[in-house]
Design an enzyme around this catalytic site. Structure first.
Site, mmCIF file in Angstrom:
data_model
loop_
_atom_site.group_PDB
_atom_site.id
_atom_site.type_symbol
_atom_site.label_atom_id
_atom_site.label_comp_id
_atom_site.label_asym_id
_atom_site.label_seq_id
_atom_site.Cartn_x
_atom_site.Cartn_y
_atom_site.Cartn_z
ATOM 1 C CG ASP A 69 -47.690 38.344 4.873
ATOM 2 O OD1 ASP A 69 -47.847 39.399 4.079
ATOM 3 O OD2 ASP A 69 -46.531 36.454 4.880
ATOM 4 C CG HIS A 213 -45.016 37.335 10.400
ATOM 5 N ND1 HIS A 213 -43.757 37.452 9.732
ATOM 6 C CD2 HIS A 213 -45.638 36.445 9.092
ATOM 7 C CE1 HIS A 213 -43.102 36.603 8.013
ATOM 8 N NE2 HIS A 213 -44.979 36.338 8.447
HETATM 9 ZN ZN LIG Z 1 -48.586 34.031 6.833
#
Ligand SMILES: [Zn+2]
Length: 248
Positions: A69, A213
């Site tokens: 992400d 992430h």
């Molecule tokens: Zn996010």
């Protein structure tokens, strides 16, 4: 506005009820249960109270979907791609529209490497869940257009910022032909090896969707620790007999 009206209406209701015998207890309990449920549905990644929400692949095979992400990031995403390429692993990247416009070449590289890309809104507001339907639709469409014009791909997958949902989100996604995707387990970028291994061994099941992430919605340095964490994750999944696939 929606949120403040809701709060105001409920406060008024509470004020009317206070001091009115035992019925109040029942009403208050219902009120608390209702709000507990709604709060849980907003916050919990796997909740389905507001509509469909995919948190796992529908399979019995030993495959997992790694999802990254908050990118694209000009350095970190490139390093993540190199690690995945070396191990022939495919993943899914949920991209923030404003970063897509700033780093278009990274987006094209993600697609060229055979990974799937998804919509993670344009601005990644932490308050998307509190926006009205029009505001949510604009955020989603803006990202959808940026990603399509730069990558030539139309996203079919959507992930909400911080995973926070609302009753308005699903109708918006349906109209834009997008599917809400959450996750079954989160791998922190910065973690010690032992707790990372423990987490993977305890939580990974066939079809797990794993949250990681590469970029960061605010910090320009992104998540540099992922470059150390990812090879450990891939090695352990391999040892457990799992293959990494993009979300189809
Ligand atoms: Zn996010």
């Amino acid at each position: 506005v929606f949120l403040s009206l809701t709060v105001a209406a409920h406060l008024a209701l509470l004020l009317l009820l206070v001091g009115n015998a035992t019925l109040d207890g029942v009403v208050l309990a219902g009120y608390l249960v209702y709000h507990g449920m709604v709060g849980w549905a907003v916050v919990h990644p796997r909740s389905r109270l507001f509509g469909p929400n995919r948190s796992r692949l529908d399979t019995r095979e030993r495959v997992v979907a790694l999802t990254f992400d908050d990118g694209p990031h000009p350095q970190i995403t490139e390093q993540v791609l190199a690690i995945l390429r070396a191990r022939e692993a495919r993943a899914t990247f949920f991209l923030i529209g404003k970063w897509v416009e700033r780093y278009p070449e990274v987006v094209r590289r993600i697609v060229a490497d055979g990974h799937t890309i998804g919509n993670h809104t344009y601005a990644h507001s932490y308050h998307l869940w509190a926006f009205g339907p029009q505001h949510i639709a604009d955020e989603v469409r803006h990202a959808q257009r940026s990603i399509a014009s730069i990558s030539g791909r139309t996203c079919r997958l959507f992930r909400a910022p911080v995973g926070l949902k609302s009753c308005f989100l699903n109708p918006v996604l349906k109209r834009q032909d997008l599917e809400l995707v959450s996750w079954g387990l989160r791998v922190p970028s910065k973690t010690d090896r032992d707790s990372l291994l423990r987490r993977l061994r305890r939580r990974v099941v066939p079809g797990s969707i794993v949250l990681l992430h590469d970029g960061h919605d605010r910090k320009p340095e992104g998540h540099p620790q992922i470059v150390e964490t990812l090879p450990v994750v891939l090695d352990e999944l391999d040892a457990m007999g799992y293959r990494c696939v993009p979300i189809g």
